[in-house]
Design an enzyme around this catalytic site. Sequence first.
Site, PDB file in Angstrom:
ATOM      1  N   TYR A  87      44.963  55.834  40.712  1.00 47.79           N
ATOM      2  CA  TYR A  87      45.223  54.397  40.660  1.00 47.79           C
ATOM      3  C   TYR A  87      44.716  53.790  39.350  1.00 47.79           C
ATOM      4  O   TYR A  87      45.380  52.938  38.748  1.00 47.79           O
ATOM      5  CB  TYR A  87      44.584  53.698  41.852  1.00 47.79           C
ATOM      6  CG  TYR A  87      45.412  53.802  43.118  1.00 47.79           C
ATOM      7  CD1 TYR A  87      46.677  53.233  43.196  1.00 47.79           C
ATOM      8  CD2 TYR A  87      44.930  54.481  44.231  1.00 47.79           C
ATOM      9  CE1 TYR A  87      47.447  53.337  44.352  1.00 47.79           C
ATOM     10  CE2 TYR A  87      45.694  54.590  45.396  1.00 47.79           C
ATOM     11  CZ  TYR A  87      46.949  54.011  45.439  1.00 47.79           C
ATOM     12  OH  TYR A  87      47.716  54.112  46.583  1.00 47.79           O
TER      13      TYR A  87
ATOM     14  N   ARG B   4      44.564  55.004  36.436  1.00 47.13           N
ATOM     15  CA  ARG B   4      45.459  55.307  35.315  1.00 47.13           C
ATOM     16  C   ARG B   4      46.744  54.494  35.364  1.00 47.13           C
ATOM     17  O   ARG B   4      47.530  54.498  34.417  1.00 47.13           O
ATOM     18  CB  ARG B   4      45.774  56.801  35.298  1.00 47.13           C
ATOM     19  CG  ARG B   4      44.545  57.646  35.005  1.00 47.13           C
ATOM     20  CD  ARG B   4      44.792  59.132  35.148  1.00 47.13           C
ATOM     21  NE  ARG B   4      43.528  59.843  35.244  1.00 47.13           N
ATOM     22  CZ  ARG B   4      43.309  61.047  34.742  1.00 47.13           C
ATOM     23  NH1 ARG B   4      44.268  61.678  34.088  1.00 47.13           N
ATOM     24  NH2 ARG B   4      42.138  61.624  34.898  1.00 47.13           N
TER      25      ARG B   4
ATOM     26  N   THR C  61      35.770  46.852  53.494  1.00 42.07           N
ATOM     27  CA  THR C  61      36.821  46.018  52.911  1.00 42.07           C
ATOM     28  C   THR C  61      37.023  46.439  51.461  1.00 42.07           C
ATOM     29  O   THR C  61      36.060  46.551  50.694  1.00 42.07           O
ATOM     30  CB  THR C  61      36.454  44.525  52.999  1.00 42.07           C
ATOM     31  OG1 THR C  61      36.403  44.145  54.383  1.00 42.07           O
ATOM     32  CG2 THR C  61      37.486  43.662  52.292  1.00 42.07           C
ATOM     33  N   LEU C  62      38.262  46.692  51.096  1.00 40.04           N
ATOM     34  CA  LEU C  62      38.641  47.156  49.762  1.00 40.04           C
ATOM     35  C   LEU C  62      39.354  46.040  49.009  1.00 40.04           C
ATOM     36  O   LEU C  62      40.135  45.288  49.602  1.00 40.04           O
ATOM     37  CB  LEU C  62      39.589  48.356  49.858  1.00 40.04           C
ATOM     38  CG  LEU C  62      39.137  49.535  50.716  1.00 40.04           C
ATOM     39  CD1 LEU C  62      40.324  50.457  50.994  1.00 40.04           C
ATOM     40  CD2 LEU C  62      38.026  50.298  50.019  1.00 40.04           C
ATOM     41  N   GLU C  63      39.097  45.943  47.722  1.00 32.85           N
ATOM     42  CA  GLU C  63      39.828  44.980  46.887  1.00 32.85           C
ATOM     43  C   GLU C  63      40.558  45.738  45.786  1.00 32.85           C
ATOM     44  O   GLU C  63      39.957  46.513  45.051  1.00 32.85           O
ATOM     45  CB  GLU C  63      38.867  43.958  46.274  1.00 32.85           C
ATOM     46  CG  GLU C  63      39.573  42.824  45.538  1.00 32.85           C
ATOM     47  CD  GLU C  63      39.523  42.975  44.026  1.00 32.85           C
ATOM     48  OE1 GLU C  63      40.530  42.625  43.371  1.00 32.85           O
ATOM     49  OE2 GLU C  63      38.516  43.466  43.508  1.00 32.85           O
TER      50      GLU C  63
ATOM     51  N   GLN D  59      36.389  56.939  46.171  1.00 32.18           N
ATOM     52  CA  GLN D  59      35.414  57.971  46.531  1.00 32.18           C
ATOM     53  C   GLN D  59      34.047  57.345  46.751  1.00 32.18           C
ATOM     54  O   GLN D  59      33.554  56.564  45.926  1.00 32.18           O
ATOM     55  CB  GLN D  59      35.300  59.029  45.441  1.00 32.18           C
ATOM     56  CG  GLN D  59      34.338  60.161  45.823  1.00 32.18           C
ATOM     57  CD  GLN D  59      34.173  61.195  44.730  1.00 32.18           C
ATOM     58  OE1 GLN D  59      33.851  60.867  43.599  1.00 32.18           O
ATOM     59  NE2 GLN D  59      34.402  62.464  45.081  1.00 32.18           N
TER      60      GLN D  59
ATOM     61  N   TYR E 182      19.703  46.841  55.941  1.00 29.84           N
ATOM     62  CA  TYR E 182      20.737  45.816  56.154  1.00 29.84           C
ATOM     63  C   TYR E 182      20.765  45.372  57.609  1.00 29.84           C
ATOM     64  O   TYR E 182      20.899  44.191  57.923  1.00 29.84           O
ATOM     65  CB  TYR E 182      22.096  46.386  55.739  1.00 29.84           C
ATOM     66  CG  TYR E 182      23.183  45.348  55.609  1.00 29.84           C
ATOM     67  CD1 TYR E 182      23.379  44.675  54.404  1.00 29.84           C
ATOM     68  CD2 TYR E 182      24.031  45.049  56.672  1.00 29.84           C
ATOM     69  CE1 TYR E 182      24.382  43.724  54.263  1.00 29.84           C
ATOM     70  CE2 TYR E 182      25.025  44.097  56.540  1.00 29.84           C
ATOM     71  CZ  TYR E 182      25.199  43.449  55.340  1.00 29.84           C
ATOM     72  OH  TYR E 182      26.195  42.507  55.217  1.00 29.84           O
TER      73      TYR E 182
ATOM     74  N   GLN F 110      31.566  44.962  60.643  1.00 30.23           N
ATOM     75  CA  GLN F 110      32.881  44.359  60.419  1.00 30.23           C
ATOM     76  C   GLN F 110      33.998  45.333  60.778  1.00 30.23           C
ATOM     77  O   GLN F 110      33.895  46.531  60.564  1.00 30.23           O
ATOM     78  CB  GLN F 110      33.018  43.873  58.973  1.00 30.23           C
ATOM     79  CG  GLN F 110      33.040  44.959  57.936  1.00 30.23           C
ATOM     80  CD  GLN F 110      33.036  44.413  56.510  1.00 30.23           C
ATOM     81  OE1 GLN F 110      32.675  43.264  56.264  1.00 30.23           O
ATOM     82  NE2 GLN F 110      33.436  45.234  55.561  1.00 30.23           N
TER      83      GLN F 110
END
Length: 201
Positions: free
Chosen positions: A127, A129, A148-150, A169, A183, A193
């Site tokens: 991604y 590249r 959660t991914l952005e 990764q 946490y 979440q």
Amino acid sequence: MSGVLTSHKQVDSLITSGGIMPDTWIRDQAIKNGMIEPFVECQKREGVISYGVSSYGYDARCADEFKIFTNVDSAVVDPKNFSSNSFVDRKTDVCIIPPNSFVLARTVEYFRIPRDVLVICLGKSTYARCGIIVNVTPLEPEWEGHVTLEFSNTTPLPAKIYANEGVCQFLFLKGAGDCEVSYKDRSGKYMGQSGVTLPRL
């Protein structure tokens, strides 16, 4: 450190004192303690962007739930008061990110982080590249949940994200000892979440 490790005792000593954790440790924690669910014990790569355990990390997959950023109302992005109206929800196998925009998603995997471990995330080179940047903040000791991914599309063209394939990764860093406050201890706002989670104050 110079020289060659000559005994299991020396290896165990290194792991106890801290460092980046290998595939054997990741596999053991995932199977015995549910650190990663579902867990893929080896790299899957045929016809897909690879995912599963690697030498010193775990390549996670993106689920098929996406929140695509849109600014049809010309709103101001405010981390303290972020409006869900700024997103369009899509459930799809392939998500299209508009040019110079971003998408929120989540991992297929649910993570449970040990008390003496901090996890950092790096995007997949496939991604990167293509001008697609994956951003994830560290997973703190005793945090758990879907990550959660952005995805930021830095190009002037639409870009594709493939669900149920590798996107990033995770690297597991073991501390020299348990932290004083985890946490979970401080009741972090993103604890447990599930699904794609928007900013909280």
